[in-house]
Design a protein around this motif. Sequence first.
Motif: not given
Length: 295
Positions: A114-118, A210-217, A261-273
């Motif tokens: 989960w993150h907010s871009d930049s 809330l201004y959350l992100s996985s970048h916040a440590g 106003q949001t956070v987002h994330r991509v879910r795992r997918y088939d990296q060979s495609q």
Amino acid sequence: MAVLIRQLHKHFVGEVSGVDLRKPLTQQEAIDIEAGMDKYAVLVFHGQDITDEQQLAFALNFGEREKSRGGTVTKKEDYRLSSGLNDVSNLGKDGKPLAKDHRTHLFNLGNCLWHSDSSFRPIPAKFSLLSARIVNPKGGNTEFADMRAAYDALDDETKVEIEDMICEHSLMYSRGSLGFLDYSDEEKQMFKPVLQRLVRTHPVHGRKSLYLSSHAGAIRGMSMPEGRLLLRDLTEHATQPEFVYVHKWTVHDLVMWDNRQTVHRVRRYDQSQPRDMRRATVAGTMPTVAQEAAE
């Protein structure tokens, strides 16, 4: 044809019709779409078979293009795209999926958090606009969480506690949580932590989020474990199903979201495609807090 927006989720997300992004927007269309972003925070446009140039031209209706330097470990000479868009695919310069042990691939896995871009920039991004050119056949949904509704649902005591908290954000925090710890001295300098407020107020409608992100440590004034535990608890609260919209991509979808106003994330997918996703990023106009060296 007028811009029409149909709400898709209880709290946020609008599906837009009546707009052809291959053509320049009228002034009224740009006004209507920005108003839709203020209200819904995420807008979905289906069936937009656009070029990189058309995508960038659309984005520029809402502000300046964000400079891409400092958001990747990929060297400039290895970039696949030269159009000014951010490459958030799983493809190398040769157009083929990156190897599983490729450094760029391992770094980009951080987009599954989960993150907010930049948020790792002193002036974080305003809008992101992601265009689906090739959709992976398995997985790869993008999830969005409404940080306004999540803030509203906090108890009053927590709202008071976090109101003035300042966090440190860095790509090294998000990637480090996945075990990506190998950086050059140049990258360490480029990814040096920046400061962001934990609670933001929207400049148009005044709602807090809330201004959350996985970048916040880290949180200023708290021990590292204590600060990270609070951030983890808030993220767990804010990403409950109640606040989340899941976008299942189809080719030529364009999804636009407000990073304030949001956070987002991509879910795992088939990296060979192959998965070819291209993002235009609209720069923010001011920091959330006065910047200083975050040592």
